[in-house]
Design an enzyme around this catalytic site. Structure first.
Site, PDB file in Angstrom:
ATOM      1  N   CYS A 195      -2.173  33.746  -8.310  1.00  0.00           N
ATOM      2  CA  CYS A 195      -1.437  33.003  -9.342  1.00  0.00           C
ATOM      3  C   CYS A 195      -1.937  31.566  -9.397  1.00  0.00           C
ATOM      4  O   CYS A 195      -1.886  30.931 -10.436  1.00  0.00           O
ATOM      5  CB  CYS A 195       0.054  33.045  -9.053  1.00  0.00           C
ATOM      6  SG  CYS A 195       0.435  32.562  -7.373  1.00  0.00           S
ATOM      7  N   GLY A 209       5.918  37.912 -10.084  1.00  0.00           N
ATOM      8  CA  GLY A 209       5.126  38.827 -10.906  1.00  0.00           C
ATOM      9  C   GLY A 209       4.740  38.180 -12.221  1.00  0.00           C
ATOM     10  O   GLY A 209       4.656  36.953 -12.331  1.00  0.00           O
ATOM     11  N   SER A 210       4.540  39.028 -13.220  1.00  0.00           N
ATOM     12  CA  SER A 210       4.034  38.548 -14.506  1.00  0.00           C
ATOM     13  C   SER A 210       5.147  37.876 -15.321  1.00  0.00           C
ATOM     14  O   SER A 210       6.335  38.075 -15.053  1.00  0.00           O
ATOM     15  CB  SER A 210       3.488  39.737 -15.299  1.00  0.00           C
ATOM     16  OG  SER A 210       4.544  40.661 -15.515  1.00  0.00           O
ATOM     17  N   GLU A 261       8.927  33.578  -9.820  1.00  0.00           N
ATOM     18  CA  GLU A 261       7.607  33.036  -9.467  1.00  0.00           C
ATOM     19  C   GLU A 261       6.601  33.805 -10.309  1.00  0.00           C
ATOM     20  O   GLU A 261       6.279  34.956 -10.012  1.00  0.00           O
ATOM     21  CB  GLU A 261       7.318  33.250  -7.969  1.00  0.00           C
ATOM     22  CG  GLU A 261       8.323  32.605  -7.027  1.00  0.00           C
ATOM     23  CD  GLU A 261       8.221  31.081  -6.976  1.00  0.00           C
ATOM     24  OE1 GLU A 261       7.353  30.524  -7.664  1.00  0.00           O
ATOM     25  OE2 GLU A 261       9.038  30.475  -6.271  1.00  0.00           O
ATOM     26  N   GLY A 295       9.025  38.926 -15.565  1.00  0.00           N
ATOM     27  CA  GLY A 295      10.064  37.926 -15.291  1.00  0.00           C
ATOM     28  C   GLY A 295      11.065  37.832 -16.425  1.00  0.00           C
ATOM     29  O   GLY A 295      12.277  37.712 -16.196  1.00  0.00           O
TER      30      GLY A 295
HETATM   31  P1  NAD Z   1       4.231  42.689 -12.608  1.00  0.00           P
HETATM   32  O1  NAD Z   1       5.181  41.824 -13.341  1.00  0.00           O
HETATM   33  O2  NAD Z   1       3.581  43.775 -13.353  1.00  0.00           O
HETATM   34  O3  NAD Z   1       4.969  43.386 -11.369  1.00  0.00           O
HETATM   35  C1  NAD Z   1       5.526  42.654 -10.308  1.00  0.00           C
HETATM   36  C2  NAD Z   1       6.624  43.475  -9.677  1.00  0.00           C
HETATM   37  O4  NAD Z   1       7.693  43.587 -10.594  1.00  0.00           O
HETATM   38  C3  NAD Z   1       6.231  44.900  -9.328  1.00  0.00           C
HETATM   39  O5  NAD Z   1       6.892  45.269  -8.163  1.00  0.00           O
HETATM   40  C4  NAD Z   1       6.774  45.694 -10.512  1.00  0.00           C
HETATM   41  O6  NAD Z   1       7.055  47.028 -10.216  1.00  0.00           O
HETATM   42  C5  NAD Z   1       8.027  44.925 -10.831  1.00  0.00           C
HETATM   43  N1  NAD Z   1       8.461  44.980 -12.224  1.00  0.00           N
HETATM   44  C6  NAD Z   1       7.691  44.917 -13.331  1.00  0.00           C
HETATM   45  N2  NAD Z   1       8.476  44.962 -14.435  1.00  0.00           N
HETATM   46  C7  NAD Z   1       9.748  45.014 -13.994  1.00  0.00           C
HETATM   47  C8  NAD Z   1      11.009  45.061 -14.642  1.00  0.00           C
HETATM   48  N3  NAD Z   1      11.126  45.104 -15.982  1.00  0.00           N
HETATM   49  N4  NAD Z   1      12.125  45.103 -13.894  1.00  0.00           N
HETATM   50  C9  NAD Z   1      12.050  45.052 -12.542  1.00  0.00           C
HETATM   51  N5  NAD Z   1      10.880  45.054 -11.879  1.00  0.00           N
HETATM   52  C10 NAD Z   1       9.746  45.016 -12.594  1.00  0.00           C
HETATM   53  O7  NAD Z   1       3.164  41.727 -11.936  1.00  0.00           O
HETATM   54  P2  NAD Z   1       1.912  42.134 -11.028  1.00  0.00           P
HETATM   55  O8  NAD Z   1       0.836  42.645 -11.898  1.00  0.00           O
HETATM   56  O9  NAD Z   1       2.350  42.963  -9.891  1.00  0.00           O
HETATM   57  O10 NAD Z   1       1.501  40.723 -10.422  1.00  0.00           O
HETATM   58  C11 NAD Z   1       0.615  39.859 -11.045  1.00  0.00           C
HETATM   59  C12 NAD Z   1       1.359  38.688 -11.661  1.00  0.00           C
HETATM   60  O11 NAD Z   1       2.153  38.045 -10.674  1.00  0.00           O
HETATM   61  C13 NAD Z   1       0.425  37.620 -12.181  1.00  0.00           C
HETATM   62  O12 NAD Z   1       0.899  37.145 -13.408  1.00  0.00           O
HETATM   63  C14 NAD Z   1       0.506  36.540 -11.128  1.00  0.00           C
HETATM   64  O13 NAD Z   1       0.197  35.249 -11.586  1.00  0.00           O
HETATM   65  C15 NAD Z   1       1.932  36.655 -10.708  1.00  0.00           C
HETATM   66  N6  NAD Z   1       2.121  36.090  -9.376  1.00  0.00           N
HETATM   67  C16 NAD Z   1       2.808  34.921  -9.277  1.00  0.00           C
HETATM   68  C17 NAD Z   1       2.972  34.342  -8.043  1.00  0.00           C
HETATM   69  C18 NAD Z   1       3.714  33.036  -7.886  1.00  0.00           C
HETATM   70  O14 NAD Z   1       4.041  32.696  -6.764  1.00  0.00           O
HETATM   71  N7  NAD Z   1       3.981  32.305  -8.945  1.00  0.00           N
HETATM   72  C19 NAD Z   1       2.430  34.948  -6.913  1.00  0.00           C
HETATM   73  C20 NAD Z   1       1.747  36.138  -7.067  1.00  0.00           C
HETATM   74  C21 NAD Z   1       1.598  36.702  -8.306  1.00  0.00           C
END
Ligand code: NAD
Length: 525
Positions: free
Chosen positions: A276, A220-221, A242, A225
């Site tokens: 990503c 995720g973001s 990731e 993370g």
């Molecule tokens: P996000 O961080 O908003 O959410 C990702 C997941 O984490 C969701 O399921 C969300 O509910 C959960 N989440 C968010 N905050 C949390 C917390 N404090 N505690 C526990 N869980 C939490 O990200 P997004 O908008 O869903 O995804 C987009 C981001 O993911 C972009 O930055 C993208 O680059 C990244 N991404 C990275 C990869 C990689 O392999 N490096 C792959 C895909 C996406």
């Protein structure tokens, strides 16, 4: 497979980003429901963790058949819930998981079999060391919406193959697909609790990250993370992160114009730029064909058809939601105000009804702009023309991210030299983005792009306890490191050091000192 208990009363809605229609509503699970599900997973682990690799591989091959049987339904669901074109859904969501099933079934037993380790020190000659790879227990998987099927599915497959059980918290923006993943494992005959899905928002994810887990894999973001890392710290749960990217592409002057323009256009706009590993910055090394290349990129970008996934001729779908759209708009507007030139696009497509943004190419950008520093996660390609390779590498590395990079050119040696200078986890030469789907290749980044590696044998190693067992059948052999200590013992061990590692003369004196003292009472002089 799906936990129904919740202490939270809220629900989350799933929305089709192409037309803003609500297509589902689900419980947002609270702490007790998450903990119950994790406990169920620990219970399931008691049996699953003991199965042989070949039995687990058999389940995984069953799952492969089930995924293939439901391929149409999965692709259609992905397109409806997150907006990507149907062909792209088949291509980018199904290939990786299916290939992972095959690769794991063919290779996991070999990769996870015991390793004997030869010991070099003569004092250890009676010992035999063996490394075993054992599962960790319950793995929490928190996943994003942008590749809502392939990302969690590939991670879960690797985790269950090595004997872990999994609790998945899918993104609140792709819950339907998350639930579908749970159903597929059930249909494939995986025992209850081996893969469970908890639906919910960030709080649900927080409860999962704070639970007792063998490992947590978060995709995720960066902000997410950082929070997850802090949340997991209480239990010292090992984590894989990731996170985001701002991937550079460097084009060398000898790069073939048409091929490179096609590749860069796809790399920037596939999944509406919401990958990503999207190409988010383009550095073209100045050459005779620079203008031609930029013109070609603009021509190809203008030719992209934007619209809903229901139209099979569409190349680029909508952004996921209003928040993502607003971020793209604000980055482009800020760049324009600071002097960027819009070569094409640069506007919302409100006429299409959903969260659409026209594929955009910008020039006259610089590194003080957010568009060159922050992750955009949208269909925008900013281009800089650079005078020399060193400057291109310096700018490519001038980022707080380090996920992937690409280099484009005919002279492969030159391209590889540049690849080695990039501070990222993956560099692809003359292509982009494909490697996440190849399970044999490691995936992960540097800097704020994350911690650890998933996929490949490196990812498998993060999912196991690398356990060392040492066997010594020769009880009674001298242990020079055991008590008692004393002057003769000191002479013996000092002599041993010289005997093995000293100069020729020291070896001889060490030899006599070692042999002359080893059988004496250690306490005596
Ligand atoms: P996000 O961080 O908003 O959410 C990702 C997941 O984490 C969701 O399921 C969300 O509910 C959960 N989440 C968010 N905050 C949390 C917390 N404090 N505690 C526990 N869980 C939490 O990200 P997004 O908008 O869903 O995804 C987009 C981001 O993911 C972009 O930055 C993208 O680059 C990244 N991404 C990275 C990869 C990689 O392999 N490096 C792959 C895909 C996406």
């Amino acid at each position: 497979m799906i936990s129904s208990k919740t202490t939270k009363t809220e629900t989350i809605k799933s929305i089709n980003p192409a037309n803003k229609e609500v297509i589902g509503e689900f419980p947002c699970l609270g702490k007790s429901a998450v903990i119950d599900t994790v406990q169920l997973a620990w219970k399931a682990y008691e049996d699953w963790g003991l199965l042989s690799n070949s039995k687990r591989a058999h389940h995984i091959l069953n799952l492969r058949k089930v995924i293939a049987k439901h391929a149409d339904e999965i692709a259609e669901l992905v397109s409806r819930e997150m907006g990507k074109p149907l062909g792209e859904a088949y291509l980018t969501e199904l290939n990786g998981p299916l290939d992972t099933c095959v690769w794991l079934a063919d290779n996991a037993d070999r990769l996870l079999s015991d390793e004997m380790v030869p010991l070099t020190h003569p004092l250890l000659s009676t010992k035999q060391s063996v490394i075993t790879f054992e599962p960790l227990g319950v793995v929490g998987v928190i996943s994003p919406w942008n590749y809502p099927f392939s990302i969690p599915m590939m991670t879960i497959l690797m985790a269950v193959m090595v004997g872990n059980t999994v609790v998945l918290k899918p993104s609140e923006k792709s819950t339907l697909i998350g639930l579908k993943i749970g159903e597929l494992f059930k249909e494939a005959g995986f025992p209850e609790g081996v893969v469970s899905v908890v639906t919910g928002d960030r709080d649900t994810g927080k409860f999962l990250s704070e639970a007792r887990l063998g490992r947590l894999i978060f995709t995720g973001s960066v902000v997410g993370g950082q929070k997850v890392m802090a949340q997991a710290a209480y239990n010292l749960t090992p984590i894989t992160l990731e996170l985001g990217g701002k991937d550079p592409a460097i084009v060398l002057p000898d790069a073939p114009v048409d091929w490179t323009a096609r590749g860069i256009t796809w790399g920037a706009f596939t999944n509406a730029g919401q990958a990503c590993a999207s190409i988010e910055r383009l550095y073209i090394l100045k050459g005779k064909k620079t203008d031609q290349l930029i013109e070609k990129i603009v021509e190809k970008t203008k030719a992209l058809k934007v619209g809903p996934a229901t139209d099979e001729n569409v190349d680029v779908g909508p952004l996921i939601d209003a928040e993502q759209l607003a971020k793209v708009v604000s980055q482009v507007e800020e760049a324009k105000e600071a002097g960027a030139t819009v070569l094409c696009g640069g506007r919302q497509m409100t006429e299409l009804g959903g969260y659409f943004y026209e594929p955009t190419v910008l020039t006259n950008v610089n590194h003080s702009m957010k568009i060159m520093q922050e992750e955009t996660f949208g269909p925008v390609l900013p281009i800089m023309v650079i005078d020399n390779e060193d400057k291109a590498v310096e700018l490519a590395n001038d980022s707080e991210f380090g996920l992937c990079g690409t280099v484009w050119g005919k002279n492969l040696k030159r391209a590889e030299d540049i690849a080695r200078d990039l501070q990222v986890g993956t560099v692809l030469i003359n292509d982009c983005l494909f490697s996440h789907a190849a399970p044999q290749l490691p995936w992960g980044g540097l800097k704020k792009s994350g911690i650890g590696r998933s996929h490949a044998r490196f990812g498998l190693m993060d999912l196991v306890n690398i356990k060392h067992i040492n066997i010594d059948g020769a009880g009674g052999t001298t242990r020079l490191w055991w008590y008692p200590y004393g002057p003769n013992r000191t002479k013996t061990v000092r002599g041993g050091i010289l005997m093995f590692h000293g100069s020729f003369g020291a070896k001889i004196s060490g030899f006599f000192s070692f042999l002359g003292n080893i059988f004496k009472n250690p306490r005596n002089k």
